[in-house]
Design a protein around this motif. Structure first.
Motif, short mmCIF file in Angstrom:
data_model
loop_
_atom_site.label_atom_id
_atom_site.label_comp_id
_atom_site.label_asym_id
_atom_site.label_seq_id
_atom_site.Cartn_x
_atom_site.Cartn_y
_atom_site.Cartn_z
N GLY A 1 0.85 -1.24 -0.04
CA GLY A 1 -0.02 0.09 -0.07
C GLY A 1 0.80 1.32 -0.01
N SER A 2 2.16 1.16 -0.47
CA SER A 2 2.96 2.33 -0.15
C SER A 2 3.09 3.24 -1.40
CB SER A 2 4.32 2.03 0.07
OG SER A 2 4.95 1.14 -1.02
N SER A 3 2.28 2.50 -2.58
CA SER A 3 2.29 3.34 -3.91
C SER A 3 1.18 2.60 -4.55
CB SER A 3 3.52 3.52 -4.71
OG SER A 3 3.84 2.25 -5.04
N ALA A 4 0.70 3.26 -5.65
CA ALA A 4 -0.27 2.50 -6.42
C ALA A 4 0.34 1.71 -7.50
CB ALA A 4 -1.19 3.70 -7.30
N GLY A 5 1.66 1.87 -7.75
CA GLY A 5 2.41 1.06 -8.81
C GLY A 5 2.75 -0.46 -8.03
N LYS A 6 2.96 -1.38 -8.86
CA LYS A 6 3.32 -2.58 -8.67
C LYS A 6 4.78 -2.92 -8.36
CE LYS A 6 -0.25 -5.23 -11.19
NZ LYS A 6 -1.06 -4.88 -10.11
N LEU B 1 0.16 -11.37 2.66
CA LEU B 1 0.34 -9.99 1.85
C LEU B 1 -0.19 -8.79 2.85
CD1 LEU B 1 -0.83 -11.19 -1.65
CD2 LEU B 1 1.37 -10.73 -0.92
N HIS B 2 0.44 -7.83 2.92
CA HIS B 2 0.03 -6.43 3.87
C HIS B 2 0.28 -5.43 2.98
CE1 HIS B 2 1.38 -4.60 7.77
NE2 HIS B 2 0.27 -4.22 7.69
N TRP B 3 -1.06 -4.59 2.91
CA TRP B 3 -1.07 -3.48 2.18
C TRP B 3 -0.72 -2.19 3.25
CZ3 TRP B 3 -3.57 -7.63 0.60
CH2 TRP B 3 -3.68 -7.95 -1.06
N ASN B 4 0.16 -2.14 3.89
CA ASN B 4 0.52 -1.05 4.91
C ASN B 4 0.85 0.03 4.06
OD1 ASN B 4 2.88 -2.67 4.25
ND2 ASN B 4 4.10 -1.08 5.68
N GLY B 5 0.57 1.44 4.26
CA GLY B 5 0.57 2.40 3.48
C GLY B 5 -0.80 3.14 3.26
N HIS B 6 -0.81 3.96 2.36
CA HIS B 6 -1.92 4.89 2.13
C HIS B 6 -2.97 4.16 1.12
CE1 HIS B 6 -0.58 8.33 4.57
NE2 HIS B 6 0.42 8.32 3.84
N PHE B 7 -2.53 3.39 0.23
CA PHE B 7 -3.18 2.82 -0.73
C PHE B 7 -3.89 1.31 -0.31
CE2 PHE B 7 -0.39 5.49 -2.72
CZ PHE B 7 -0.89 6.35 -3.50
N LYS B 8 -5.05 1.24 0.22
CA LYS B 8 -5.63 0.35 0.69
C LYS B 8 -6.36 -0.45 -0.81
CE LYS B 8 -4.08 1.01 4.87
NZ LYS B 8 -2.99 0.45 5.19
N HIS C 1 -12.48 0.55 -11.52
CA HIS C 1 -11.62 0.36 -12.84
C HIS C 1 -10.18 1.02 -12.50
CE1 HIS C 1 -15.23 -1.14 -14.53
NE2 HIS C 1 -15.87 -0.37 -14.33
N SER C 2 -9.58 0.89 -11.62
CA SER C 2 -8.18 1.43 -11.38
C SER C 2 -7.37 0.70 -12.09
CB SER C 2 -7.89 1.51 -9.83
OG SER C 2 -7.66 0.13 -9.47
N GLU C 3 -6.04 0.92 -12.17
CA GLU C 3 -5.23 0.28 -13.14
C GLU C 3 -5.04 -1.01 -12.49
OE1 GLU C 3 -0.32 0.59 -13.63
OE2 GLU C 3 -1.46 2.28 -12.81
N ALA C 4 -4.84 -0.96 -11.03
CA ALA C 4 -4.89 -2.57 -10.38
C ALA C 4 -5.97 -3.59 -10.85
CB ALA C 4 -4.56 -2.28 -8.81
N TYR C 5 -7.18 -2.77 -10.60
CA TYR C 5 -8.32 -3.66 -10.80
C TYR C 5 -8.39 -4.21 -12.29
CZ TYR C 5 -13.41 -4.80 -10.63
OH TYR C 5 -14.32 -5.61 -10.53
N GLU C 6 -7.80 -3.13 -13.30
CA GLU C 6 -7.95 -3.69 -14.53
C GLU C 6 -7.05 -4.73 -15.12
OE1 GLU C 6 -7.52 0.03 -16.69
OE2 GLU C 6 -9.53 0.24 -16.73
N ALA C 7 -6.19 -4.94 -13.98
CA ALA C 7 -4.87 -6.07 -14.42
C ALA C 7 -5.64 -7.54 -14.16
CB ALA C 7 -3.73 -5.63 -13.68
N LYS C 8 -6.85 -7.62 -13.67
CA LYS C 8 -7.31 -9.06 -13.44
C LYS C 8 -7.32 -9.89 -14.72
CE LYS C 8 -10.99 -9.60 -10.67
NZ LYS C 8 -12.09 -9.49 -10.06
#
Length: 372
Positions: free
Chosen positions: A310-315, A328-335, A365-372
């Motif tokens: 969760g530290s950034s929106a990028g992979k 897996l731990h989404w610590n950071g601002h991007f939950k 429909h974020s970048e991460a969501y579209e990557a499914k």
């Protein structure tokens, strides 16, 4: 004959007196137990409800050993806690009992979510956390937009949350587990160590460092070394910090060392002297843990806390590495329940929709969501 009758009368009288005394004592004991069950815990941790029994068909499939897992569940992040518990439950045959710490106004919502979905077979206990336990121990910064989140301090009170367990696992609400939690529970702790954490500097998840934030992973990123109180501790500033979002606790050792009291001591001192760093880390939960457990903690397998998702929106990691991670731990601002988050599709596999409709995924429909 008269003497025999007199003896019988005396015996009957003695039996009656004995029964009356026994009855009175029983009433006194019942009253005492009633008071014990209704009185609030002095730390403000009040049991709300408990599902003690597992259906027999599940008991046949699962191991008898009880594994205590503590997780905080705030109203605005309830979907995260639900996904975390669901992932743990479905990846183990062990007898897991969840100790869910929440605030009073979240209890009904939480109970409905658990009882009206596929999670109804979970064993759990809901604990109401009284924020008044933090009075005088936490300084609210009026310049910060985020309000104080009292549930982040629940991990400081583990022996009160799980009073009869010798060992417990604490996990944040922004995790999912992809392996058997029994392995994490069986993490060996060295003699005299009350907890095992994942170290930041040398962990698998830190091979890709955040540029320009190296101190984020050292003690100097969390503590103000300009303060004499900190300097007197003789803790090296470049000591590797650890992440307290996932850890295993030896509660017997925790109680012997009065860990909770030690943590409260440093919380109170910070209110008076502002001992925490204001630079990189910005955490008010981690610093007292770093002080109390300085060179006095064991380590968990870093694959059991693959973090910074969760530290950034990028992979940050390869798909293969994410798949191999045990936690897996989404610590950071991007939950993963937010608008943009990395690997959100992995988290969503474990998310259980809210039957009340109060909690909804705001990601669209974020970048991460579209990557499914």
């Amino acid at each position: 004959l008269f003497e025999l009758a007199a003896n019988v009368a005396i015996l009957v009288a003695a039996v009656v007196v004995f029964l009356l005394v026994l009855h009175r004592n029983f009433l006194g004991l019942s009253d005492f137990l009633r008071r014990e069950l209704t009185d609030s815990n002095p730390l403000g941790l009040q049991p709300i409800d408990f599902i003690p029994a597992v259906p027999q068909r599940l008991m046949d499939e699962r191991n008898d050993k009880e594994i205590s897992v503590v997780i905080a569940a705030s109203e605005e992040r309830l979907g995260g806690a639900i996904a975390a518990m669901n992932s743990i439950y479905h990846n183990t045959k062990s007898n897991v009992v969840f100790y869910i710490v929440t605030l009073n106004d979240t209890v009904d919502h939480l109970r409905l979510w658990l009882s009206n979905t596929a999670l109804k077979n979970l064993r759990y206990r809901i604990l109401d956390f009284d924020p008044r336990v933090l009075e005088g121990k936490v300084q609210v910064d009026p310049q910060k937009a985020d309000p104080l989140k009292p549930l982040t301090f629940a991990r400081f009170y583990l022996p009160s949350l799980v009073p009869h367990a010798e060992k417990a696992i604490y996990v944040d609400d922004d995790v999912v587990v992809q392996d058997d939690i029994l392995e994490l529970y069986n993490t060996p702790l060295k003699p005299g160590h009350a907890a095992a954490f994942s170290d930041d500097c040398d962990s698998t998840t830190n091979k890709v460092a955040v540029r320009g934030a190296g101190n984020q992973y050292n003690y100097i990123g969390f503590l103000d070394y300009k303060k004499e109180t900190i300097r007197k501790l003789a803790m090296k500033a470049n000591t590797c910090s650890f992440n307290p979002g996932v850890f295993v606790a030896n509660l017997t050792e925790w109680k012997l060392q009065n860990i909770t009291k030690q943590l409260e001591k440093w919380m109170t001192l910070n209110v008076a002297e502002e001992l925490y760093s204001r630079t990189l880390a910005g955490s008010i939960t981690t610093p007292p843990l770093l002080i109390v457990f300085y060179k006095q903690h064991s380590s968990i397998d870093p694959m059991w806390n693959v973090r910074h998702l969760g530290s950034s929106a990028g992979k940050r990691y390869s798909p293969q590495f994410v798949k191999a991670a045990k936690l897996l731990h989404w610590n950071g601002h991007f939950k993963p329940w937010g608008r943009t988050a990395s690997y959100a599709e992995v988290w969503e596999k474990w998310y259980v929709p809210d039957p009340t409709g109060k909690f909804s995924l705001i990601r669209r429909h974020s970048e991460a969501y579209e990557a499914k």
